[in-house]
Motif scaffolding. Structure first.
Motif, mmCIF file in Angstrom:
data_model
loop_
_atom_site.group_PDB
_atom_site.id
_atom_site.type_symbol
_atom_site.label_atom_id
_atom_site.label_comp_id
_atom_site.label_asym_id
_atom_site.label_seq_id
_atom_site.Cartn_x
_atom_site.Cartn_y
_atom_site.Cartn_z
ATOM 1 N N THR A 99 0.847 -1.204 0.000
ATOM 2 C CA THR A 99 0.000 0.000 0.000
ATOM 3 C C THR A 99 0.882 1.253 0.000
ATOM 4 O OG1 THR A 99 -0.268 -0.460 2.359
ATOM 5 C CG2 THR A 99 -2.139 -0.942 0.929
ATOM 6 N N GLY A 100 2.005 1.204 0.729
ATOM 7 C CA GLY A 100 2.916 2.353 0.756
ATOM 8 C C GLY A 100 3.448 2.659 -0.640
ATOM 9 N N PHE A 146 0.719 4.221 -2.740
ATOM 10 C CA PHE A 146 0.517 5.640 -2.412
ATOM 11 C C PHE A 146 1.649 6.496 -2.972
ATOM 12 C CE2 PHE A 146 -1.980 4.073 1.465
ATOM 13 C CZ PHE A 146 -3.200 4.278 0.846
ATOM 14 N N ARG A 147 2.896 6.009 -2.852
ATOM 15 C CA ARG A 147 4.029 6.800 -3.375
ATOM 16 C C ARG A 147 3.942 6.948 -4.898
ATOM 17 N NH1 ARG A 147 6.284 4.562 1.131
ATOM 18 N NH2 ARG A 147 6.737 2.604 0.090
ATOM 19 N N ILE A 188 0.454 11.002 4.864
ATOM 20 C CA ILE A 188 1.778 10.368 4.923
ATOM 21 C C ILE A 188 2.839 11.330 5.454
ATOM 22 C CG2 ILE A 188 3.639 9.387 3.495
ATOM 23 C CD1 ILE A 188 1.411 8.090 1.790
ATOM 24 N N GLU A 219 0.801 9.970 9.642
ATOM 25 C CA GLU A 219 -0.527 9.415 9.965
ATOM 26 C C GLU A 219 -0.909 8.354 8.936
ATOM 27 O OE1 GLU A 219 -2.204 10.280 12.678
ATOM 28 O OE2 GLU A 219 -0.772 11.849 13.240
ATOM 29 N N LEU A 220 -1.925 7.568 9.273
ATOM 30 C CA LEU A 220 -2.420 6.581 8.324
ATOM 31 C C LEU A 220 -3.403 7.225 7.351
ATOM 32 C CD1 LEU A 220 -3.090 3.494 10.644
ATOM 33 C CD2 LEU A 220 -1.131 3.899 9.137
ATOM 34 N N VAL A 221 -3.387 6.738 6.132
ATOM 35 C CA VAL A 221 -4.384 7.138 5.139
ATOM 36 C C VAL A 221 -5.715 6.504 5.583
ATOM 37 C CG1 VAL A 221 -4.990 6.929 2.684
ATOM 38 C CG2 VAL A 221 -2.590 7.246 3.356
ATOM 39 N N THR A 245 -7.743 3.110 1.677
ATOM 40 C CA THR A 245 -6.759 2.031 1.631
ATOM 41 C C THR A 245 -7.432 0.696 1.295
ATOM 42 O OG1 THR A 245 -5.587 3.261 3.334
ATOM 43 C CG2 THR A 245 -4.841 1.025 2.906
ATOM 44 N N GLY A 259 2.559 -4.074 4.467
ATOM 45 C CA GLY A 259 2.099 -2.808 5.064
ATOM 46 C C GLY A 259 0.583 -2.699 5.127
ATOM 47 N N TYR A 260 -0.087 -3.814 4.984
ATOM 48 C CA TYR A 260 -1.555 -3.868 5.038
ATOM 49 C C TYR A 260 -1.963 -5.243 5.539
ATOM 50 C CZ TYR A 260 -6.450 -3.813 3.566
ATOM 51 O OH TYR A 260 -7.824 -3.872 3.549
ATOM 52 N N ARG A 295 -3.160 -2.452 8.512
ATOM 53 C CA ARG A 295 -2.472 -1.705 9.562
ATOM 54 C C ARG A 295 -3.421 -1.285 10.680
ATOM 55 N NH1 ARG A 295 1.691 0.387 6.115
ATOM 56 N NH2 ARG A 295 3.414 1.464 7.039
ATOM 57 N N GLN A 318 -9.114 -2.458 9.020
ATOM 58 C CA GLN A 318 -8.598 -2.942 7.723
ATOM 59 C C GLN A 318 -8.563 -4.468 7.705
ATOM 60 O OE1 GLN A 318 -4.800 -1.142 6.707
ATOM 61 N NE2 GLN A 318 -5.624 0.935 6.805
ATOM 62 N N ARG A 350 13.014 8.853 1.797
ATOM 63 C CA ARG A 350 11.588 9.108 1.994
ATOM 64 C C ARG A 350 11.385 10.284 2.936
ATOM 65 N NH1 ARG A 350 8.526 3.456 2.996
ATOM 66 N NH2 ARG A 350 7.389 4.828 4.406
ATOM 67 N N ASP A 353 8.982 10.779 4.840
ATOM 68 C CA ASP A 353 8.479 10.322 6.141
ATOM 69 C C ASP A 353 9.509 9.500 6.910
ATOM 70 O OD1 ASP A 353 8.243 8.152 4.415
ATOM 71 O OD2 ASP A 353 6.292 7.506 5.187
ATOM 72 N N ARG A 407 5.137 7.639 13.315
ATOM 73 C CA ARG A 407 4.766 6.395 12.621
ATOM 74 C C ARG A 407 4.890 5.199 13.550
ATOM 75 N NH1 ARG A 407 8.769 6.291 7.932
ATOM 76 N NH2 ARG A 407 7.878 4.278 7.481
HETATM 77 P P1 AMP Z 1 5.028 2.200 4.179
HETATM 78 O O1 AMP Z 1 5.771 2.345 2.892
HETATM 79 O O2 AMP Z 1 4.315 0.868 4.282
HETATM 80 O O3 AMP Z 1 5.849 2.518 5.385
HETATM 81 O O4 AMP Z 1 3.854 3.297 4.144
HETATM 82 C C1 AMP Z 1 4.142 4.683 4.103
HETATM 83 C C2 AMP Z 1 2.952 5.474 4.595
HETATM 84 O O5 AMP Z 1 1.820 5.238 3.732
HETATM 85 C C3 AMP Z 1 2.439 5.116 5.991
HETATM 86 O O6 AMP Z 1 3.165 5.772 7.016
HETATM 87 C C4 AMP Z 1 0.995 5.567 5.910
HETATM 88 O O7 AMP Z 1 0.872 6.962 6.011
HETATM 89 C C5 AMP Z 1 0.618 5.187 4.487
HETATM 90 N N1 AMP Z 1 0.115 3.785 4.455
HETATM 91 C C6 AMP Z 1 0.731 2.695 3.933
HETATM 92 N N2 AMP Z 1 -0.006 1.586 4.127
HETATM 93 C C7 AMP Z 1 -1.114 1.976 4.806
HETATM 94 C C8 AMP Z 1 -2.247 1.300 5.340
HETATM 95 N N3 AMP Z 1 -2.387 -0.025 5.240
HETATM 96 N N4 AMP Z 1 -3.198 2.054 5.962
HETATM 97 C C9 AMP Z 1 -3.066 3.382 6.083
HETATM 98 N N5 AMP Z 1 -2.023 4.079 5.649
HETATM 99 C C10 AMP Z 1 -1.041 3.390 4.997
#
Ligand code: AMP
Length: 189
Positions: A17-18, A21-22, A39, A43-45, A50, A72-73, A75, A79, A142, A144, A153
């Motif tokens: 999921t990350g 989003f990227r 992000i 915070e979480l989306v 998601t 990453g899902y 989270r 979900q 990144r 974040d 996070r």
């Molecule tokens: P990651 O690359 O998995 O560390 O994700 C980077 C960022 O994307 C996280 O800190 C969240 O803001 C968002 N994100 C990724 N996966 C999720 C998820 N399953 N639910 C909500 N936000 C997510």
């Protein structure tokens, strides 16, 4: 890092999921603009968003053929419940939930040295997992992964993570792995 190694070894489809989003952020889509606002703060989306993108990806043809790895899902417990419903709607199931535990200090060190290749999106670490050839301009850090955001996070992940593990422990899916080890040892475990 481990997700990439696992999908390569077993020929699975990697659903991160990350990463999704990227990709949306760099393509400046509507999803990207929305995701970025969460992000960047660590915070979480929101769950509806998601859950929607995961369901859409799991609905595609190749999933049943190859199998999949969710990275990453889920989270949040919400979900996890949405995922249960999606999987049963699609006739899919989980074989395992892999919980890689890493101490916070160790995690901070890993995230602060983390670099990502601009073209391939592959993740490396300046010290622990350096690319064969390192040209600084080919990699980015990144947004974040800054210490202030990382702290937020971690707090979010710890608070949200426990109920998810409980949920999957009840059906004996959880495999606990010690993540404070070298990359290859974690992978072996
Ligand atoms: P990651 O690359 O998995 O560390 O994700 C980077 C960022 O994307 C996280 O800190 C969240 O803001 C968002 N994100 C990724 N996966 C999720 C998820 N399953 N639910 C909500 N936000 C997510």
């Amino acid at each position: 890092t481990q997700a990439s190694k696992i999908v390569k070894e077993f020929g699975l489809i990697h659903i991160s999921t990350g990463d999704m989003f990227r990709a949306a952020i760099s393509n400046m889509t509507e999803l990207g603009v929305l995701a970025k606002s969460f992000i960047d703060k660590g915070e979480l989306v929101p769950d509806e968003v998601t859950n929607g993108i995961v369901k859409e990806r799991l609905s595609q043809e190749d999933i049943k053929l190859k199998g999949f790895l969710l990275d990453g899902y889920p989270r949040t417990i919400e979900q996890a419940i949405a995922l249960d419903n999606t999987l049963s709607d699609l006739g899919l199931q989980l074989d395992a939930v892999i919980n890689i535990d890493v101490d916070p200090e160790c995690l901070l060190e890993r995230l602060s040295g983390r670099i990502i290749h601009k073209i391939t999106g592959e993740t490396y670490h300046k010290v622990f997992n350096p690319p064969l050839e390192y040209n600084e301009e080919d990699y980015y850090q990144r947004e974040d992964d800054k210490p202030e955001t990382v702290k937020r996070r971690l707090d979010v992940n710890i608070a949200q993570g426990e109920p998810i593990l409980q949920h999957y422990s009840k059906i004996n899916l959880v495999k606990n792995i010690d993540g404070n080890q070298e990359i290859d040892k974690v992978f072996e475990d």
